[in-house]
Scaffold this motif. Sequence first.
Motif, PDB file in Angstrom:
ATOM      1  N   ASN A  76       0.809  -1.216   0.000  1.00 54.36           N
ATOM      2  CA  ASN A  76       0.000   0.000   0.000  1.00 54.36           C
ATOM      3  C   ASN A  76       0.848   1.274   0.000  1.00 54.36           C
ATOM      4  OD1 ASN A  76      -2.619  -1.221  -0.041  1.00 54.36           O
ATOM      5  ND2 ASN A  76      -2.238  -1.854   2.058  1.00 54.36           N
ATOM      6  N   ASN A  77       2.015   1.198  -0.613  1.00 52.60           N
ATOM      7  CA  ASN A  77       2.948   2.330  -0.743  1.00 52.60           C
ATOM      8  C   ASN A  77       3.457   2.840   0.603  1.00 52.60           C
ATOM      9  OD1 ASN A  77       2.218   2.090  -3.440  1.00 52.60           O
ATOM     10  ND2 ASN A  77       0.807   3.797  -3.359  1.00 52.60           N
ATOM     11  N   PHE A  78       3.361   2.015   1.635  1.00 51.72           N
ATOM     12  CA  PHE A  78       3.723   2.413   2.989  1.00 51.72           C
ATOM     13  C   PHE A  78       5.138   2.990   3.046  1.00 51.72           C
ATOM     14  CE2 PHE A  78       5.690   1.307   7.102  1.00 51.72           C
ATOM     15  CZ  PHE A  78       4.923   2.127   7.917  1.00 51.72           C
ATOM     16  N   GLY A  79       5.250   4.158   3.650  1.00 49.09           N
ATOM     17  CA  GLY A  79       6.547   4.794   3.856  1.00 49.09           C
ATOM     18  C   GLY A  79       6.964   5.771   2.778  1.00 49.09           C
ATOM     19  N   ASP A  80       6.270   5.810   1.655  1.00 54.61           N
ATOM     20  CA  ASP A  80       6.629   6.752   0.593  1.00 54.61           C
ATOM     21  C   ASP A  80       6.176   8.164   0.972  1.00 54.61           C
ATOM     22  OD1 ASP A  80       7.922   5.111  -1.277  1.00 54.61           O
ATOM     23  OD2 ASP A  80       6.015   4.436  -2.105  1.00 54.61           O
ATOM     24  N   LEU A  81       7.071   9.113   0.749  1.00 54.19           N
ATOM     25  CA  LEU A  81       6.794  10.528   0.964  1.00 54.19           C
ATOM     26  C   LEU A  81       6.895  11.231  -0.383  1.00 54.19           C
ATOM     27  CD1 LEU A  81       6.444  13.132   2.687  1.00 54.19           C
ATOM     28  CD2 LEU A  81       8.933  13.107   2.986  1.00 54.19           C
ATOM     29  N   ILE A  82       5.817  11.862  -0.792  1.00 56.70           N
ATOM     30  CA  ILE A  82       5.743  12.496  -2.103  1.00 56.70           C
ATOM     31  C   ILE A  82       5.536  13.998  -1.914  1.00 56.70           C
ATOM     32  CG2 ILE A  82       4.385  12.718  -4.218  1.00 56.70           C
ATOM     33  CD1 ILE A  82       4.448   9.445  -2.420  1.00 56.70           C
ATOM     34  N   VAL A  83       6.338  14.782  -2.633  1.00 57.81           N
ATOM     35  CA  VAL A  83       6.185  16.229  -2.651  1.00 57.81           C
ATOM     36  C   VAL A  83       5.562  16.606  -3.984  1.00 57.81           C
ATOM     37  CG1 VAL A  83       7.432  18.429  -2.639  1.00 57.81           C
ATOM     38  CG2 VAL A  83       8.134  16.595  -1.112  1.00 57.81           C
ATOM     39  N   PHE A  84       4.622  17.567  -3.974  1.00 57.52           N
ATOM     40  CA  PHE A  84       3.954  17.918  -5.224  1.00 57.52           C
ATOM     41  C   PHE A  84       3.808  19.424  -5.411  1.00 57.52           C
ATOM     42  CE2 PHE A  84       0.597  17.152  -2.117  1.00 57.52           C
ATOM     43  CZ  PHE A  84      -0.283  18.208  -2.302  1.00 57.52           C
TER      44      PHE A  84
END
Length: 189
Positions: A76-84
């Motif tokens: 479930n994409n756990f731990g990903d940090l995305i900047v937008f």
Amino acid sequence: MALKISNSIAISFFLLLIINFSIVESSNKIRAHRPCKTLIFYFHDILYNGENAKNATSAIVGAPAWGNLTKLAGQNNFGDLIVFDDPITLDNNIHSNPIGRAQGFYVYDKKEIFTSWLGFSFVFNSTQHKGSINFAGADPIMNKTRDISVIGGTGDFFMARGIATIMTDSFEGDVYFRLRVDIKLYECW
């Protein structure tokens, strides 16, 4: 005579207590508020996937040990940090003229459920709106609609408070999604 005076004092005191109790009771009731401003916007997120640098509006800047910075982690994409830095439009067409930018981050925060936490601002640069609106809150992505808090703003939205109902309007795998954001402001200055 003294009995009449003491009875009148007792009655006056009793009436005063009832009036005070009524005032306190009515001020503690939850009132139904109407929003002072309602707005609807769309923002379009194109995640960098290693091949779309020219069109990407977001990128993975943090990943768990088993992940990388060009592909979302499993579980479930756990731990990903995305900047937008996504365009905001008045309709759901990505090619419409943007009226501002959605700038911030989201982090996938659970292994068991597909969910994230959002912190972002709408920064407006149009003739219709100047300033920003700030948002923060949990985003249980699998729910059709989700509410996050409007926690402040600047310019036309100075110290705004309210609620934003977000819904995923469209998505294409892990690369693109569009959110519809229905904003109801309850504190407008």
